[in-house]
Enzyme design. Structure first.
Site, PDB file in Angstrom:
ATOM      1  N   GLY A  42      -1.291 -11.458  -5.931  1.00 34.84           N
ATOM      2  CA  GLY A  42      -2.709 -11.118  -6.057  1.00 34.84           C
ATOM      3  C   GLY A  42      -2.987  -9.704  -5.594  1.00 34.84           C
ATOM      4  O   GLY A  42      -3.801  -8.983  -6.189  1.00 34.84           O
TER       5      GLY A  42
ATOM      6  N   ARG B  57       0.833  -1.215   0.000  1.00 36.62           N
ATOM      7  CA  ARG B  57       0.000   0.000   0.000  1.00 36.62           C
ATOM      8  C   ARG B  57       0.861   1.255   0.000  1.00 36.62           C
ATOM      9  O   ARG B  57       0.568   2.212  -0.725  1.00 36.62           O
ATOM     10  CB  ARG B  57      -0.951  -0.039   1.203  1.00 36.62           C
ATOM     11  CG  ARG B  57      -2.109  -1.017   0.941  1.00 36.62           C
ATOM     12  CD  ARG B  57      -2.619  -1.635   2.206  1.00 36.62           C
ATOM     13  NE  ARG B  57      -3.779  -2.479   1.985  1.00 36.62           N
ATOM     14  CZ  ARG B  57      -3.723  -3.787   1.697  1.00 36.62           C
ATOM     15  NH1 ARG B  57      -2.557  -4.403   1.581  1.00 36.62           N
ATOM     16  NH2 ARG B  57      -4.842  -4.487   1.534  1.00 36.62           N
TER      17      ARG B  57
ATOM     18  N   SER C 274     -12.526  -9.750   1.630  1.00 31.87           N
ATOM     19  CA  SER C 274     -11.240  -9.593   0.949  1.00 31.87           C
ATOM     20  C   SER C 274     -10.780  -8.149   1.016  1.00 31.87           C
ATOM     21  O   SER C 274     -11.414  -7.250   0.463  1.00 31.87           O
ATOM     22  CB  SER C 274     -11.363 -10.026  -0.510  1.00 31.87           C
ATOM     23  OG  SER C 274     -10.237  -9.561  -1.235  1.00 31.87           O
TER      24      SER C 274
ATOM     25  N   ASP D  98      -4.017 -15.961   6.305  1.00 32.35           N
ATOM     26  CA  ASP D  98      -2.628 -16.224   5.924  1.00 32.35           C
ATOM     27  C   ASP D  98      -1.885 -17.086   6.954  1.00 32.35           C
ATOM     28  O   ASP D  98      -0.819 -17.632   6.651  1.00 32.35           O
ATOM     29  CB  ASP D  98      -1.863 -14.905   5.735  1.00 32.35           C
ATOM     30  CG  ASP D  98      -2.352 -14.153   4.507  1.00 32.35           C
ATOM     31  OD1 ASP D  98      -2.984 -14.782   3.630  1.00 32.35           O
ATOM     32  OD2 ASP D  98      -2.114 -12.937   4.413  1.00 32.35           O
TER      33      ASP D  98
HETATM   34  C1  S3P Z   1      -3.982  -9.213   1.552  1.00 37.16           C
HETATM   35  C2  S3P Z   1      -5.250  -9.707   1.750  1.00 37.16           C
HETATM   36  C3  S3P Z   1      -5.533 -11.148   1.839  1.00 37.16           C
HETATM   37  C4  S3P Z   1      -4.281 -11.940   2.139  1.00 37.16           C
HETATM   38  C5  S3P Z   1      -3.117 -11.538   1.297  1.00 37.16           C
HETATM   39  C6  S3P Z   1      -2.796 -10.076   1.470  1.00 37.16           C
HETATM   40  C7  S3P Z   1      -3.820  -7.750   1.450  1.00 37.16           C
HETATM   41  O1  S3P Z   1      -6.081 -11.586   0.614  1.00 37.16           O
HETATM   42  O2  S3P Z   1      -4.526 -13.325   1.986  1.00 37.16           O
HETATM   43  O3  S3P Z   1      -1.964 -12.299   1.632  1.00 37.16           O
HETATM   44  O4  S3P Z   1      -2.671  -7.272   1.547  1.00 37.16           O
HETATM   45  O5  S3P Z   1      -4.819  -7.060   1.270  1.00 37.16           O
HETATM   46  P1  S3P Z   1      -7.647 -11.377   0.269  1.00 37.16           P
HETATM   47  O6  S3P Z   1      -7.926  -9.942   0.227  1.00 37.16           O
HETATM   48  O7  S3P Z   1      -7.847 -12.042  -1.060  1.00 37.16           O
HETATM   49  O8  S3P Z   1      -8.368 -12.097   1.370  1.00 37.16           O
END
Ligand code: S3P
Length: 433
Positions: free
Chosen positions: A98, A31, A169, A319
């Protein structure tokens, strides 16, 4: 593409003792990296995550016009694009991350130009409809292939929406907030379970205004961001491997300094306490609204008890579930995990891979669509572990290996560098053999 190259042998340990300061939190680094690159002015961050995932975020933002450099004192300096990116004719490579793909999609959807986001084989299997849908509701034109990356964005002005995330999420929440930041009107995101709130805290630190309730966050756009300097707190999800390791050995003593203790991330401390571990939190401080402190952990002489992780807890611990499942055989009463279907669409199918690797070590385990039952009172033997190219699987089973009979071989151990390149060295530092 993932190629399993590095193998690591983990020898059993007699104890876990020592004091560590961990590299910067992955979620906060993403972020700070993303927002500083989009803001006006120059930002400098110490203890920025050393993981490959955050490097992917910085590289994408550099391709979009931000300037990033590493200073001699180790800090990362970012000069931002002041709210307007330069479209890149090359695809933006999000690697294994992701967070990078989903958050940048929200940042780019309201920008002029076309953008293509790609990722490695694992990221290209992960669900992207969850961000396409709310962005499309805002009027964005985004194309996926069968619900997956590559993600093609034809950017342009959007309209504000009020939406509820389809799954708990923080990535989806952040994606919509970043689009809302640049969109006239008030965008609201509601969630059934409160997910990590680093985006809300970081947006405020960069000067944005947003309003929050227990289960919603609203942002009135458009707003501009201004860079700032900060230290990134140590990563609690990386600390989880060490906290769980220390919880396994009566007589252990581990101190982790400068650790991020944001309440939306710190549920693991409650779970370890409920399992019987002794945990003390000292020197709590506020750094740009993120809590930071020192954590001391030691194992109970009688060993760990049992616990169940279901409902909202599963989302908050998402996590940390692989490592909790990996140490569960060493508890007396086992660990039951449910409502964690999201584990199946992480960097790997973490439910299937945890079950497979626990069985390889001789454990009994029952797999469910949305979780696992791992009975306690089991002893494990060393085995060959398949990380599946997933960083958290490689590290979780390195912890399980510490209490096994005989050596364990972790295949695809290089995956740890996605979030925590220092993991194996630090483990050697605190593991007494
Ligand atoms: C994260 C959110 C989580 C987590 C990932 C990091 C983040 O995923 O599993 O390791 O930094 O916002 P999701 O938002 O898909 O739950």
């Amino acid at each position: 593409m993932h190629t399993a190259t590095e193998e690591r042998i983990i020898r059993p340990a007699r104890n876990i003792i020592g004091s560590l300061r961990l590299p910067g939190d992955k979620s906060i680094s993403h972020r700070y990296g993303l927002l500083s690159a989009f803001a006006s002015g120059t930002s400098r961050f110490s203890n920025f995550s050393t993981g490959a995932d955050c490097a992917s975020t910085l590289a994408c933002m550099e391709a979009l016009g931000a300037q990033v450099r590493r200073l001699d004192d180790g800090r990362v300096e970012v000069r931002g694009v002041a709210g307007r990116v330069t479209p890149s004719d090359k695809p933006l490579d999000c690697g294994n991350s992701g967070s990078t793909m989903r958050m940048i999609a929200g940042l780019l959807a309201p920008q002029e130009g076309s953008f293509t986001l790609v990722g490695d084989a694992s990221l290209s299997r992960r669900p992207m409809e969850r961000i396409r849908k709310p962005l499309a509701e805002m009027g964005a034109r985004i194309t996926l292939t069968d619900g997956h990356a590559p993600l093609i964005i034809h950017g342009g002005p959007l309209k504000a929406i009020d939406c509820t995330t389809p799954v708990p999420s923080a990535q989806v929440k952040t994606c919509v907030l970043l689009a809302g930041l640049q969109t006239a009107g008030t965008t609201t995101v509601r969630e059934a379970v409160r997910t990590r709130d680093h985006s809300e805290l970081a947006l405020r630190a960069f000067g944005a205004k947003l309003t929050r309730t227990v289960n919603s966050v609203s942002i009135a756009g458009p707003q501009a961001l201004t860079g700032f300097d900060a230290a990134v707190p140590g990563d609690l999800s990386s600390a989880a491997f060490f906290l769980c390791a220390a919880a396994l050995f009566p007589g252990s003593g581990l101190i982790l300094d400068g650790l991020g203790l944001n309440p939306t991330r710190a549920t693991l401390l409650d779970v370890l306490t409920s399992l019987g571990a002794h945990i003390a939190v000292l020197n709590l401080e506020d750094q740009h609204a993120e809590l930071v402190g020192t954590v001391q952990v030691s194992a109970p002489p009688e060993g760990l008890g049992s616990t169940a992780i279901t409902g909202a807890l599963a989302a908050q611990l998402i996590d940390e579930l692989p490592v909790l499942a990996a140490i569960a055989p060493y508890t007396s009463g086992g660990i039951r995990i449910r409502d964690a279907r999201e584990l199946r669409v992480k960097e790997s199918d973490r439910i299937a891979l945890v079950a497979k690797n626990l069985r390889a070590m001789g454990a009994e385990v029952e797999e469910f669509d949305d979780g696992l039952d791992v009975p306690g009172g089991q002893s494990l033997h060393g085995a060959t572990i398949d990380s599946g190219g997933d960083h958290r699987i490689a590290m979780a089973f390195s912890v399980a290996a510490l209490r096994a009979q005989g050596d364990t071989l972790i295949q695809g151990a290089e995956a740890a560098a996605i979030s925590f390149p220092e993991f194996f060295d630090l483990l050697d530092q605190v593991a007494e053999r």
